[in-house]
Design a protein around this motif. Structure first.
Motif, PDB file in Angstrom:
ATOM      1  N   ALA A  82      22.121  19.947 -23.200  1.00  0.00           N
ATOM      2  CA  ALA A  82      23.512  20.244 -23.587  1.00  0.00           C
ATOM      3  C   ALA A  82      24.283  18.956 -23.838  1.00  0.00           C
ATOM      4  N   PHE A  83      24.009  17.910 -23.035  1.00  0.00           N
ATOM      5  CA  PHE A  83      24.690  16.625 -23.211  1.00  0.00           C
ATOM      6  C   PHE A  83      24.276  15.994 -24.539  1.00  0.00           C
ATOM      7  N   GLN A  84      23.012  16.081 -24.877  1.00  0.00           N
ATOM      8  CA  GLN A  84      22.544  15.469 -26.126  1.00  0.00           C
ATOM      9  C   GLN A  84      23.147  16.167 -27.333  1.00  0.00           C
ATOM     10  N   GLN A  85      23.367  17.464 -27.243  1.00  0.00           N
ATOM     11  CA  GLN A  85      23.897  18.211 -28.387  1.00  0.00           C
ATOM     12  C   GLN A  85      25.419  18.156 -28.491  1.00  0.00           C
ATOM     13  N   ALA A  86      26.123  17.778 -27.397  1.00  0.00           N
ATOM     14  CA  ALA A  86      27.587  17.767 -27.415  1.00  0.00           C
ATOM     15  C   ALA A  86      28.102  16.558 -28.163  1.00  0.00           C
ATOM     16  N   ALA A  87      29.406  16.656 -28.570  1.00  0.00           N
ATOM     17  CA  ALA A  87      30.039  15.551 -29.288  1.00  0.00           C
ATOM     18  C   ALA A  87      31.533  15.597 -29.013  1.00  0.00           C
ATOM     19  N   GLY A  88      32.185  14.414 -29.099  1.00  0.00           N
ATOM     20  CA  GLY A  88      33.607  14.329 -28.909  1.00  0.00           C
ATOM     21  C   GLY A  88      34.004  14.593 -27.474  1.00  0.00           C
ATOM     22  N   ALA A  89      35.075  15.421 -27.334  1.00  0.00           N
ATOM     23  CA  ALA A  89      35.563  15.738 -25.998  1.00  0.00           C
ATOM     24  C   ALA A  89      34.538  16.539 -25.195  1.00  0.00           C
ATOM     25  N   GLU A  90      33.711  17.349 -25.892  1.00  0.00           N
ATOM     26  CA  GLU A  90      32.684  18.120 -25.192  1.00  0.00           C
ATOM     27  C   GLU A  90      31.619  17.222 -24.607  1.00  0.00           C
TER      28      GLU A  90
END
Length: 663
Positions: A82-90
């Motif tokens: 999930a961390f690898q796929q998130a971007a920005g504030a997420e």
């Protein structure tokens, strides 16, 4: 099993076995201690590994960069994706979740020490929450929504307070001072940056808040890096201490085991050496070697007692050898004496055989009835007295047989006379016994009759005595009844007095009710109810007075009847007294009759006993006379047999005397 151990193993081996058995629990405890220490070390090592991996997670989260996977060692695979796929504030939210997952999987959240626990709390919970709250503040500023901005500022203030509290607790719990040196400046910068954000939010615009928020990110980043380094240092120091402590304990236990093993080996060898020495001495003593030194005699324990016992055993062997030598000398002397005794015994045997042969021939002649036999040939000197004694004995036996012959004749004639007299006495005794038996039966019947009369008189005396006692008791009961009647009469008088009082009370009550009725009439309508009550009370008082008069008349009649009853009871008591006196007189007469009958019965019983005894004695005399008659006849027969036997003996010329006496 224990029998095999004691029978197969040597003393030293058994001591070594005992030492091993005592060391086995210690070795087991040592293994358990090592396992526990290694478990604690592995626990802290996993914490340190998680902290070092967080050194890679935090920069990637702050800068939004990619991150190398930990390989699932901390159970963070899904959160990592999930961390690898998130971007920005997420990305920041996913990074905070990844930090929490790594902390949970690497035991950081279970840290047992307070100094490292608060550092772990700041690294894995408080600083990531502060960084996330700051990101939310930036998003609220960008949105321009005042409510969202106020909510973000509140969250940031809470996260700021919790973070600073955790950092301050970390510095306070570490007593060395190194943590304060490492975290003091970053904590102060973080607090200043957080204060600047709050100030910009109160007095500045969005740009001021954005600038202050950016400065807070930098201060939070520096604080996290410093805190994580301090956490890693604390974990490394703890692991080093645990390893050093385990090594020290292992060293101490190893030294203690070595000392115990050496001491056990030396003691077992010394004991085995002493026991083996004593065993060798026992073997030499068993082989009859008395010239041997006994070791351990100065010991004050079991080996000393064994050595003392071996000394006593050696002295016993010496005494036994001496006694055996003396016994051999005595045996040789006895053998020489035995040979001389055997030669003398053979010579004495020849002389004794000659004596026995002559005595046998002489005794054979005497057994044939020839009492004139004598030993004429001479014996050896030691047997000469035997020959003279034999001849003298035979001569005396011959004289005795002559006398016995004369006495036997006299006994035969006397026995015949006794037999005739005994037969006559037996007949007279039997007639006397029959007459006496009839007399005894008559006396016994008379005695039974008198005894029954005495028993009847005694029973009559007992019955009259009981009647006398009952008359006395009736007299007492009459007196008690008179007393009770008197008490009833007194009670009736008291009741009459009480009824008089009740009559007066009823009169007073009636008077009061009358007065109350007058007062109620005066009161008019208001006293009408009271007048009714007064009338009822007056009626009750009148009925009470009437009832009291009736009771008083009844009580008076009862008193008269009680007086008549007292008079009648008194007359009954006098009659019972006269009856008791007459019964006492009859009782005295019957007692005299019973005593006389008892005395007669006692006298007849004595006469009966005397007659019975005379009858018994007479019967015994008759039996004895019969026995005497039989004995006298037997005596005559035996005298005849004796006389016939005496005629078979040859007593010489003196035999003519009995024959002439018989003629």
């Amino acid at each position: 099993m224990f029998g095999l151990i004691h029978s197969r193993l040597s003393f030293g081996a058994r001591l070594a076995l005992i030492s091993g058995l005592f060391c086995a629990p210690l070795a087991l405890l040592l293994v358990l201690f090592v396992q526990a220490s290694l478990g604690q070390i592995d626990f802290s090592a996993k914490e340190l590994e998680g902290a070092r991996y967080l050194q890679k997670v935090w920069p990637a989260m702050v800068r939004g960069e990619a991150l190398e996977s930990a390989g699932g060692r901390f159970g963070e695979t899904k959160v990592f994706e999930a961390f690898q796929q998130a971007a920005g504030a997420e990305k920041i939210k996913a990074g905070v979740g990844l930090v929490t997952a790594v902390a949970d999987g690497s035991n950081l959240t279970l840290d047992p020490d307070l100094d490292s626990f608060y550092a772990m709390d700041a690294v894995t919970v408080r600083l990531p929450a502060l960084f996330r709250a700051n990101a939310d503040l930036k998003a609220a500023v960008a949105s321009g929504d005042p409510q969202l901005l106020m909510r973000a500022l509140d969250h940031l203030a809470i996260a700021q307070d919790q973070t600073l509290s955790s950092l301050n607790a970390t510095m306070e719990k570490n007593l060395e001072g190194k943590t304060r040196q490492a975290l003091g400046e970053p904590a102060a910068q973080l607090q200043a940056a957080a204060t600047a954000v709050q100030a910009a939010a109160q007095g500045g615009g969005p740009e001021a808040i954005a600038q202050a928020s950016a400065a807070l990110d930098g201060a939070a980043d520096q604080a996290w890096i410093a805190t994580e380094k301090e956490l890693s240092r604390l974990l490394e120091a703890r692991i080093g201490k645990m390893r050093a402590r385990m090594a020290m304990h292992l060293t101490l236990v190893g030294v203690a085991l070595a000392l115990a093993t050496g001491l056990a080996i030396s003691i077992s060898r010394a004991l085995a050496s002493r026991i083996n020495g004593l065993v060798r001495v026992m073997e030499r003593l068993s082989a009859n070697e008395v010239e041997v030194d006994i070791p351990c005699r100065s010991d004050r324990n079991e080996t000393g007692r064994i050595a003392a016992a071996l000394g006593i055993f050696r002295e016993g062997i010496v005494d036994r050898n001496r006694l055996q030598a003396e016994a051999r000398v005595v045996h040789e002397a006895n053998a020489e004496k035995l040979q001389a005794t055997e030669a003398a015994f053979r010579e004495a045997g020849l002389a004794q055989a000659k004596v026995v042969d002559q005595l046998a021939h002489a005794l054979d002649a005497i057994a044939g009835g020839r009492l004139t036999t004598r030993l004429e040939d001479g014996f050896a000197a030691e047997y000469e007295k035997l020959r003279s004694d034999f001849n003298r004995a035979v001569a005396q036996l011959c004289e005795a047989m002559q006398l016995v012959g004369g006495v036997a004749e006299d006994i035969r004639s006397g026995a015949r006379e006794i037999s005739r007299a005994t037969d006559e006495l037996s007949a007279r005794t039997e007639r006397q016994a029959a007459s006496l038996e009839e007399t005894a039966a008559a006396v016994e019947q008379l005695t039974s009759t008198v005894v029954r009369t005495s028993e009847d008189a005694r029973e009559a005396h007992a019955a009259v005595s009981a009647a006398n006692v009952d008359a006395g008791r009736s007299d007492d009961l009459v007196r008690q009844a008179m007393a009770a009647m008197s008490q009833i009469q007194g009670s009736a008088q008291q009741i009459s007095q009480i009824i008089g009082v009740i009559d007066e009370i009823a009169f007073q009550t009636s008077l009061l009710a009358l007065n109350a009725g007058v007062e109620a009439a005066r009161a008019g309508e208001a006293g009408r109810g009271f007048a009714v009550v007064a009338s009822e009370v007056r009626g009750l008082a009148q009925r009470s007075a009437d009832a009291a008069k009736e009771i008083k008349s009844l009580i008076g009649a009862s008193v008269d009847q009680v007086a008549q009853g007292v008079d009648l009871v008194g007359q009954t008591g006098e009659a019972l007294s006269r009856i008791s006196a007459q019964v006492a007189g009859v009782n005295a007469l019957i007692a005299q009759i019973a005593a006389s009958a008892q005395e007669q019965a006692a006298g007849l019983q004595q006469v009966n006993a005397a007659v019975s005894q005379m009858d018994h004695v007479t019967q015994e005399n008759a039996a004895m006379v019969e026995q005497s008659a039989a004995s006298s006849r037997n005596l005559a027969q035996k005298a005849e047999e004796l006389f016939q036997r005496l005629e078979t003996f040859d007593v010489g010329a003196a035999k003519a005397a009995p024959a002439a006496r018989a003629a």
